[in-house]
Design a protein around this motif. Structure first.
Motif, PDB file in Angstrom:
ATOM      1  N   GLY A 172     -14.339 -17.637 -15.999  1.00  0.00           N
ATOM      2  CA  GLY A 172     -15.342 -17.125 -15.068  1.00  0.00           C
ATOM      3  C   GLY A 172     -15.165 -17.789 -13.720  1.00  0.00           C
ATOM      4  N   VAL A 173     -15.292 -17.018 -12.642  1.00  0.00           N
ATOM      5  CA  VAL A 173     -15.107 -17.548 -11.290  1.00  0.00           C
ATOM      6  C   VAL A 173     -16.447 -17.491 -10.561  1.00  0.00           C
ATOM      7  CG1 VAL A 173     -13.806 -17.350  -9.138  1.00  0.00           C
ATOM      8  CG2 VAL A 173     -12.745 -16.663 -11.294  1.00  0.00           C
ATOM      9  N   VAL A 174     -16.930 -18.644 -10.112  1.00  0.00           N
ATOM     10  CA  VAL A 174     -18.232 -18.708  -9.458  1.00  0.00           C
ATOM     11  C   VAL A 174     -18.113 -19.432  -8.128  1.00  0.00           C
ATOM     12  CG1 VAL A 174     -19.388 -18.745 -11.718  1.00  0.00           C
ATOM     13  CG2 VAL A 174     -18.961 -20.898 -10.518  1.00  0.00           C
ATOM     14  N   GLY A 175     -19.099 -19.244  -7.279  1.00  0.00           N
ATOM     15  CA  GLY A 175     -19.102 -19.928  -5.993  1.00  0.00           C
ATOM     16  C   GLY A 175     -20.029 -19.252  -5.011  1.00  0.00           C
ATOM     17  N   TYR A 176     -20.274 -19.923  -3.907  1.00  0.00           N
ATOM     18  CA  TYR A 176     -21.089 -19.349  -2.846  1.00  0.00           C
ATOM     19  C   TYR A 176     -20.343 -18.190  -2.185  1.00  0.00           C
ATOM     20  CZ  TYR A 176     -24.462 -23.212  -2.989  1.00  0.00           C
ATOM     21  OH  TYR A 176     -25.429 -24.099  -3.368  1.00  0.00           O
ATOM     22  N   MET A 196     -29.465 -12.720  -8.796  1.00  0.00           N
ATOM     23  CA  MET A 196     -28.109 -13.265  -8.758  1.00  0.00           C
ATOM     24  C   MET A 196     -27.912 -14.391  -9.771  1.00  0.00           C
ATOM     25  SD  MET A 196     -26.914 -13.371  -4.783  1.00  0.00           S
ATOM     26  CE  MET A 196     -26.683 -11.882  -3.843  1.00  0.00           C
ATOM     27  N   LEU A 197     -28.944 -15.255  -9.941  1.00  0.00           N
ATOM     28  CA  LEU A 197     -28.829 -16.344 -10.895  1.00  0.00           C
ATOM     29  C   LEU A 197     -28.683 -15.814 -12.311  1.00  0.00           C
ATOM     30  CD1 LEU A 197     -31.358 -19.023  -9.572  1.00  0.00           C
ATOM     31  CD2 LEU A 197     -28.868 -19.119  -9.551  1.00  0.00           C
ATOM     32  N   TYR A 198     -29.294 -14.652 -12.572  1.00  0.00           N
ATOM     33  CA  TYR A 198     -29.185 -14.043 -13.891  1.00  0.00           C
ATOM     34  C   TYR A 198     -27.737 -13.647 -14.169  1.00  0.00           C
ATOM     35  CZ  TYR A 198     -30.027 -10.811 -17.754  1.00  0.00           C
ATOM     36  OH  TYR A 198     -30.001 -10.183 -18.957  1.00  0.00           O
ATOM     37  N   ILE A 199     -27.086 -13.045 -13.171  1.00  0.00           N
ATOM     38  CA  ILE A 199     -25.683 -12.675 -13.317  1.00  0.00           C
ATOM     39  C   ILE A 199     -24.832 -13.929 -13.481  1.00  0.00           C
ATOM     40  CG2 ILE A 199     -23.721 -11.530 -12.188  1.00  0.00           C
ATOM     41  CD1 ILE A 199     -25.749  -9.833 -10.652  1.00  0.00           C
ATOM     42  N   LEU A 200     -25.135 -14.945 -12.693  1.00  0.00           N
ATOM     43  CA  LEU A 200     -24.389 -16.204 -12.740  1.00  0.00           C
ATOM     44  C   LEU A 200     -24.466 -16.820 -14.126  1.00  0.00           C
ATOM     45  CD1 LEU A 200     -22.829 -18.217 -10.921  1.00  0.00           C
ATOM     46  CD2 LEU A 200     -25.015 -19.332 -10.483  1.00  0.00           C
ATOM     47  N   LYS A 201     -25.667 -16.858 -14.704  1.00  0.00           N
ATOM     48  CA  LYS A 201     -25.837 -17.408 -16.053  1.00  0.00           C
ATOM     49  C   LYS A 201     -25.035 -16.609 -17.073  1.00  0.00           C
ATOM     50  CE  LYS A 201     -30.512 -19.247 -15.307  1.00  0.00           C
ATOM     51  NZ  LYS A 201     -31.954 -19.100 -15.656  1.00  0.00           N
ATOM     52  N   SER A 202     -25.003 -15.291 -16.894  1.00  0.00           N
ATOM     53  CA  SER A 202     -24.262 -14.439 -17.822  1.00  0.00           C
ATOM     54  C   SER A 202     -22.771 -14.729 -17.755  1.00  0.00           C
ATOM     55  CB  SER A 202     -24.528 -12.961 -17.505  1.00  0.00           C
ATOM     56  OG  SER A 202     -25.879 -12.636 -17.677  1.00  0.00           O
ATOM     57  N   VAL A 203     -22.251 -14.903 -16.529  1.00  0.00           N
ATOM     58  CA  VAL A 203     -20.827 -15.210 -16.361  1.00  0.00           C
ATOM     59  C   VAL A 203     -20.501 -16.540 -17.024  1.00  0.00           C
ATOM     60  CG1 VAL A 203     -19.031 -15.777 -14.676  1.00  0.00           C
ATOM     61  CG2 VAL A 203     -20.561 -13.850 -14.255  1.00  0.00           C
ATOM     62  N   ASP A 250     -14.016  -9.941 -14.111  1.00  0.00           N
ATOM     63  CA  ASP A 250     -13.723  -9.326 -12.805  1.00  0.00           C
ATOM     64  C   ASP A 250     -14.948  -9.221 -11.911  1.00  0.00           C
ATOM     65  OD1 ASP A 250     -15.147  -7.217 -13.847  1.00  0.00           O
ATOM     66  OD2 ASP A 250     -13.662  -5.689 -13.395  1.00  0.00           O
ATOM     67  N   THR A 251     -16.109  -9.643 -12.392  1.00  0.00           N
ATOM     68  CA  THR A 251     -17.309  -9.698 -11.551  1.00  0.00           C
ATOM     69  C   THR A 251     -17.625 -11.157 -11.278  1.00  0.00           C
ATOM     70  OG1 THR A 251     -18.178  -7.701 -12.590  1.00  0.00           O
ATOM     71  CG2 THR A 251     -19.730  -9.028 -11.338  1.00  0.00           C
ATOM     72  N   PRO A 252     -17.262 -11.685 -10.108  1.00  0.00           N
ATOM     73  CA  PRO A 252     -17.465 -13.110  -9.861  1.00  0.00           C
ATOM     74  C   PRO A 252     -18.942 -13.468  -9.765  1.00  0.00           C
ATOM     75  CG  PRO A 252     -16.745 -12.024  -7.862  1.00  0.00           C
ATOM     76  CD  PRO A 252     -16.646 -11.004  -8.967  1.00  0.00           C
ATOM     77  N   GLY A 253     -19.260 -14.674 -10.211  1.00  0.00           N
ATOM     78  CA  GLY A 253     -20.634 -15.151 -10.132  1.00  0.00           C
ATOM     79  C   GLY A 253     -20.954 -15.646  -8.748  1.00  0.00           C
TER      80      GLY A 253
END
Length: 265
Positions: free
Chosen positions: A102-106, A1-8, A152-155
């Motif tokens: 980019g939209v991120v969050g828990y 998941m952190l990998y996707i988050l970093k990409s976003v 469209d893929t949230p972090g």
């Protein structure tokens, strides 16, 4: 998941960090904020589920973040409130330039709902941007307006911390090692800030947190067949799930905020 988050984060010009209005401090991510700011990207705090807490408390949290040098807006993606303010804030931070958001969050903070609220009638994917090998060929961009695009893929930030913090940060209650213990701590926390809100929510009078769980189980017929005792695990899972779904209304307050009223929701 952190990998996707970093990409976003790496592919975005502006990051929206979505928080739960009831627990803004505990649904923030130091990791994300450090990553965004160190990469010289703009950060906007989005306090979601604003319909669950009083306006004066929302304003106090906004001031709290401003004192830390962070821009913030409060919205209710469920009720589509605050969407225009959010759009205007995005345009201001992008300084009128074209940009990717980019939209991120828990989990359970409402990231997808925020994206949907921003999309409005512009729902067509319009382009794609490549990511690193091993993740996916591309992620799609959603057109917000003529200059703004949203990934469209949230972090998703993996829930971390102690068991209660993990629950508040969106861990599935079924995945918790001891949901009863977590639910009891959650009840204590809610009652410490907003006494009586759980009695109002469940229409149950109770003396102790354990008493509340027992009554929830008995009322719903969750009883062990062998000894006819209430199934506390099932009641605990349901209470945590109710919190995630926004059915429990309470609020925490920023440090130093003077709030003389009783918990009025």
């Amino acid at each position: 998941m952190l990998y996707i988050l970093k990409s976003v984060i790496s592919k975005s010009d502006l990051i929206l960090e979505v928080l739960d209005s009831r627990e803004p401090d505990l649904t923030r991510s130091d990791y994300v904020e450090r990553k965004v700011l160190s990469s010289k990207k703009s950060l906007l705090i989005v306090i979601n589920k604003a319909d669950l807490i009083p306006l004066e408390v929302l304003r106090a949290w906004k001031e709290h973040f401003l004192s830390q040098g962070l821009n913030s807006v409060f919205v209710s993606s469920r009720l589509h409130q605050g969407t225009k303010v959010l759009r205007d804030s995005i345009k201001e931070l992008l300084r009128g330039n074209e940009g990717i958001v980019g939209v991120v969050g828990y989990p359970k903070t409402g990231k997808s709902s925020v994206i949907n609220a921003l999309k409005g009638r512009h729902v067509a994917t319009t382009s794609s941007i490549p990511l690193s090998k091993g993740f996916t060929k591309s992620i799609q961009l959603i057109k917000i307006d003529s200059k703004i695009y949203a990934i469209d893929t949230p972090g998703v930030i993996p829930p971390s911390g102690d068991p209660l913090e993990k629950a508040l940060r969106g861990s599935k209650p079924e995945d918790l090692e001891d949901p009863v213990r977590v639910a009891l701590k959650l009840i204590e926390r809610i009652e410490s800030f907003c006494p009586g809100t759980l009695a109002k929510t469940y229409k149950i009078r109770f003396v102790t947190p354990l008493d509340l769980l027992s009554n929830i189980a008995l009322r719903r017929g969750w009883i062990y067949k062998k000894d006819r005792e209430p199934n506390l695990d099932q009641a605990a899972v349901q209470l945590i799930r109710d919190y995630h779904e926004g059915k429990i209304m309470y609020y925490t307050i920023p440090t130093g905020f003077k709030h003389d009223k009783t918990c009025d929701i």
